[in-house]
Design an enzyme around this catalytic site. Structure first.
Site, short mmCIF file in Angstrom:
data_model
loop_
_atom_site.label_atom_id
_atom_site.label_comp_id
_atom_site.label_asym_id
_atom_site.label_seq_id
_atom_site.Cartn_x
_atom_site.Cartn_y
_atom_site.Cartn_z
N CYS A 1 -1.82 8.87 3.50
CA CYS A 1 -1.68 8.33 2.14
C CYS A 1 -2.91 8.62 1.32
O CYS A 1 -2.86 8.67 0.10
CB CYS A 1 -1.45 6.83 2.23
SG CYS A 1 -2.72 5.98 3.17
N GLU B 1 0.90 -1.17 0.00
CA GLU B 1 0.00 0.00 0.00
C GLU B 1 0.92 1.19 0.00
O GLU B 1 1.63 1.44 0.98
CB GLU B 1 -0.86 0.01 1.27
CG GLU B 1 -1.80 -1.17 1.40
CD GLU B 1 -2.80 -1.24 0.27
OE1 GLU B 1 -3.08 -0.20 -0.35
OE2 GLU B 1 -3.28 -2.35 -0.01
P1 NAP Z 1 8.96 4.71 3.85
O1 NAP Z 1 10.12 5.60 4.05
O2 NAP Z 1 8.77 4.10 2.52
O3 NAP Z 1 9.05 3.60 4.98
C1 NAP Z 1 8.06 2.64 5.13
C2 NAP Z 1 8.58 1.50 5.97
O4 NAP Z 1 9.57 0.79 5.25
C3 NAP Z 1 9.21 1.92 7.28
O5 NAP Z 1 8.79 1.02 8.29
C4 NAP Z 1 10.68 1.76 7.00
O6 NAP Z 1 11.41 1.53 8.19
C5 NAP Z 1 10.67 0.54 6.13
N1 NAP Z 1 11.87 0.30 5.36
C6 NAP Z 1 12.62 1.19 4.69
N2 NAP Z 1 13.66 0.57 4.11
C7 NAP Z 1 13.57 -0.75 4.43
C8 NAP Z 1 14.35 -1.92 4.14
N3 NAP Z 1 15.43 -1.85 3.39
N4 NAP Z 1 13.94 -3.10 4.65
C9 NAP Z 1 12.83 -3.19 5.41
N5 NAP Z 1 12.06 -2.12 5.72
C10 NAP Z 1 12.42 -0.91 5.23
O7 NAP Z 1 7.60 5.48 4.17
P2 NAP Z 1 7.26 6.42 5.40
O8 NAP Z 1 8.03 7.68 5.24
O9 NAP Z 1 7.35 5.70 6.69
O10 NAP Z 1 5.71 6.70 5.15
C11 NAP Z 1 5.23 7.68 4.30
C12 NAP Z 1 4.77 7.12 2.98
O11 NAP Z 1 3.88 6.05 3.20
C13 NAP Z 1 4.01 8.11 2.15
O12 NAP Z 1 4.52 8.07 0.84
C14 NAP Z 1 2.57 7.64 2.22
O13 NAP Z 1 1.80 7.98 1.08
C15 NAP Z 1 2.72 6.17 2.35
N6 NAP Z 1 1.58 5.56 3.02
C16 NAP Z 1 0.75 4.74 2.31
C17 NAP Z 1 -0.36 4.16 2.94
C18 NAP Z 1 -1.33 3.27 2.20
O14 NAP Z 1 -2.12 2.60 2.85
N7 NAP Z 1 -1.30 3.23 0.90
C19 NAP Z 1 -0.59 4.40 4.29
C20 NAP Z 1 0.28 5.22 4.98
C21 NAP Z 1 1.37 5.79 4.33
P3 NAP Z 1 12.31 2.66 8.86
O15 NAP Z 1 11.40 3.78 9.23
O16 NAP Z 1 12.88 1.98 10.06
O17 NAP Z 1 13.32 3.06 7.84
#
Ligand code: NAP
Length: 642
Positions: A294, A255
């Site tokens: 999101c 997502e």
């Molecule tokens: P993100 O930077 O993509 O991180 C998401 C998750 O991935 C975090 O838990 C992060 O952990 C983890 N992650 C990153 N690199 C990884 C790796 N190499 N291996 C395993 N896990 C890894 O996103 P965010 O900044 O937290 O969230 C914002 C984004 O999420 C926005 O773009 C938003 O639109 C989207 N979002 C989408 C939805 C939906 O339902 N479609 C809902 C909410 C948010 P760490 O933080 O520890 O790096």
């Protein structure tokens, strides 16, 4: 220096130290809250614990029993909501923002619990679709069944919903019987740790059913295999990177971000209730969680010449209603974004949008007046674009209080603009005109996971553009990740495997816990109405005596009920009808007689008849025909509560 604990292998674990640990700070003051690291954590041990202890403890429970655990968990979390609110404020969330994360998460548990108890069977497999007879004599049948996956459900979550985001995946996985490992995003991992702690302290969780990894997960994907799932929520960029790491056989769903749209209908001119509802919703989406959702509106799509009217109305509402500041301060309605890094990232994306031709019509990139430089504060911003086809408008997600506004020429053009987003979680439309709604849905429905139509009739009760509800699907095609979450029991099935099962009626009855025609019945003993649930068995049956239908009966029933439809009363007209040989008995007469034939009347274990499902009248019954009833216990669904 405080490190955030993880919960693995049935115990809390904290790193002994890590100079490279991530430092998490208060979004408003910049004060250090906690450090986050998994250095030294036995991740392989956690995965093994889920696969062994977690699978075993959950496998021992039926669907209704799992559902009851979820309900009690919801009550336990609800009782300690205040602790969670206080922590949530540190991430920049106002009380209202916390409603969607904390109360929303608890609500998901309640909803899934009650839906599961109503809609899932009493056993451990779920039937899908009808019986397929595969032999003439009925001795060989086919049926689709869902059974649970044998592995672990790993969640990797975004920072913006540390509680709801985890619980909306945990609830269906738990119901399916799959143990979960939650990996929250680092900036708000302390909120995830807090709700997991409450869940653990409640003593309700079966062993190994929930574990928490606070921090990074190096090597995780090497540990996962066929039968495991990864549910990722976050940015599209991270999703793509991780998807390629998952082994074949591991179900990877994502997502991700999406450039959601909100269309002002051509009929929704200023002064109409639809225009007001549109602007109010735009304000809510820009300011709730400081735009870090999101599902937030990123593109306002309005009729030609409407940009100024919408911008003016929005500015007015912001002046009246928005107070930016530390959520702990009285009267604040919009907090900061989660961190200074996130603020800088938003401003970087805003620069991309302005470089692409965006012009501020609401707010600016300057810090809000009077705010501490240590806090990650931003103003609500609306950027107007002369050309709706500008690639940045349809591609750049500034994950904060930022949206673009573009104009469309006609309804078809509005749908085209929506589609340029490459697949969205949600689009909303403010219109009171069903023709506009129909044309839009036809043209752009498939580009969206959810479409909300807003008008004067539902503006007050609408759950809102940005709020996924547990009953309906959350997720969207293409850029939005292509995944599907929530949607009621549908989401439980995502954690199960559908298998076509073939066999005899006796075997299918034993495998599914549901009686299949052709399987044994027991008509010899006590009437099923006289047996308490502890004694009633699948296949217990009663076969009634016969009763002959007479013309007299049909006429009495017609007069008594007022149902004098010609097929029962007029021989000539009935015979002219292709379905009937002549006058026939009322279907409802036969159903009423059926009750009279099978019922065992004295008070006993049977309390009530709650109605009939799949009642159809398929064979004409004429005067002189004789009917009888076979009543069989096909399925037993005990309730977990009184
Ligand atoms: P993100 O930077 O993509 O991180 C998401 C998750 O991935 C975090 O838990 C992060 O952990 C983890 N992650 C990153 N690199 C990884 C790796 N190499 N291996 C395993 N896990 C890894 O996103 P965010 O900044 O937290 O969230 C914002 C984004 O999420 C926005 O773009 C938003 O639109 C989207 N979002 C989408 C939805 C939906 O339902 N479609 C809902 C909410 C948010 P760490 O933080 O520890 O790096």
């Amino acid at each position: 220096m405080t490190f955030l604990p993880s919960y693995a292998k049935g115990a809390w674990w904290t790193p002994e130290g890590d100079p490279d640990a991530a430092i998490v700070r208060d979004a408003s003051t910049g004060e250090e809250i906690v450090r986050v690291s998994t250095r030294g954590l036995d991740l392989a041990g956690a995965v093994a614990h889920a696969r062994t202890a977690g699978q075993k403890s959950l496998g021992a429970l039926t669907f209704p029993q799992r559902a009851m655990v979820l309900k009690n968990l919801a009550i336990a979390l609800n009782d300690r909501r205040e602790e969670l609110y206080a922590l949530s404020e540190r991430s920049g969330s106002t009380r209202r923002d916390s409603l969607s994360d904390i109360d929303g998460g608890i609500g998901v548990l309640f909803t899934f619990s009650s839906k599961a108890r109503r809609e899932l069977p009493a056993g451990r497999v779920v039937l899908d679709g009808p019986i397929e007879p595969l032999s003439k004599d009925g001795s060989f049948l086919g049926r689709h069944v869902y059974t649970r996956l044998p592995g672990v459900a790993v969640q990797i979550n975004a920072f913006n919903f540390p509680m709801w985001g985890a619980l909306e995946k945990f609830a269906p996985a738990f119901l399916a019987g799959l143990p979960t490992i939650v990996k929250p995003a680092t900036p708000t991992a302390y909120i995830a740790e807090a709700w997991v702690r409450i869940a653990v302290e409640s003593g309700l969780l079966p062993e190994g059913s929930l574990q928490l990894v606070s921090g990074s997960v190096p090597g995780l994907f090497d540990l996962l295999d066929l039968g495991d799932t990864v549910g990722f929520t976050g940015s599209a960029t991270t999703a793509e990177r991780l998807r390629s790491q998952a082994r074949p056989g591991v179900r990877f769903t994502s997502e991700t971000d999406s450039i959601n749209a909100s269309i002002l209908g051509p009929d929704a001119a200023p002064g109409t209730p639809e225009f007001d509802a549109y602007v109010k919703q735009l304000l809510a989406e820009l300011t709730t969680k400081a735009g870090q959702k999101c599902t937030a509106i990123r593109r306002a799509i309005v009729p030609t010449g409407m940009t100024d009217a919408v911008a003016e109305a929005l500015r007015q509402k912001i002046t009246e209603r928005v107070v930016i500041g530390d959520p702990r301060d009285e009267g604040v309605t919009m907090g900061p974004v989660v961190s200074l890094a996130q603020r800088d990232e938003v401003l970087r994306q805003v620069r991309v949008l302005t470089d692409a031709g965006g012009r501020f019509v609401v707010g600016s990139a300057e810090p809000p007046q009077g705010m501490s430089a240590d806090g990650a504060f931003l103003q609500p911003m609306l950027l107007a674009f002369a050309d709706a086809a500008t690639p940045a408008v349809n591609d750049i997600e500034a994950f904060g209080p930022v949206a673009s506004i573009v104009e469309y020429t006609d309804v078809a053009d509005a749908a085209t603009i929506v589609s340029r987003g490459g697949g969205s979680l949600v689009t909303s439309v403010a219109t009171h005109d069903p023709d506009v709604a129909t044309e839009l849905l036809t043209r752009m429905g498939a580009m969206n996971g959810r479409v909300l139509f807003l008008d004067r009739d539902d503006a007050r009760t609408s759950t809102g553009h940005g709020a996924p509800v547990p009953h309906l699907v959350h997720g969207g095609p293409g850029r939005a990740g292509g995944g599907e979450e929530l949607g009621g029991i549908r989401s439980v099935l995502h954690y199960m495997q559908r298998t076509a099962v073939q066999g005899s009626p006796r075997m299918l009855t034993a495998l599914t816990g549901v009686w299949h025609p052709g399987a044994d019945t027991d008509t010899g003993g006590i009437h099923p109405f006289r047996k308490p649930l502890s004694e009633l068995r699948i296949g217990d049956a009663v076969e009634s005596a016969e009763r002959e239908v007479t013309l007299d009966d049909i006429e009495v029933f017609a007069r008594f009920t007022g149902d004098t439809f010609y097929a029962h009363m007029d021989e000539e007209s009935a015979a002219a009808n292709p379905f009937f040989p002549g006058r026939v008995a009322h279907g409802y007469l036969l159903v009423s007689w059926a009750a009279g034939l099978f019922v065992d009347p004295a008070p006993g274990p049977v309390l009530a008849n709650s109605g009939l499902e799949n009642l159809r009248f398929v064979t004409p019954v004429s005067p002189g025909d004789r009917i009888r009833v076979a009543l069989t216990a096909k399925q037993i669904t005990p309730r977990e509560t009184d």
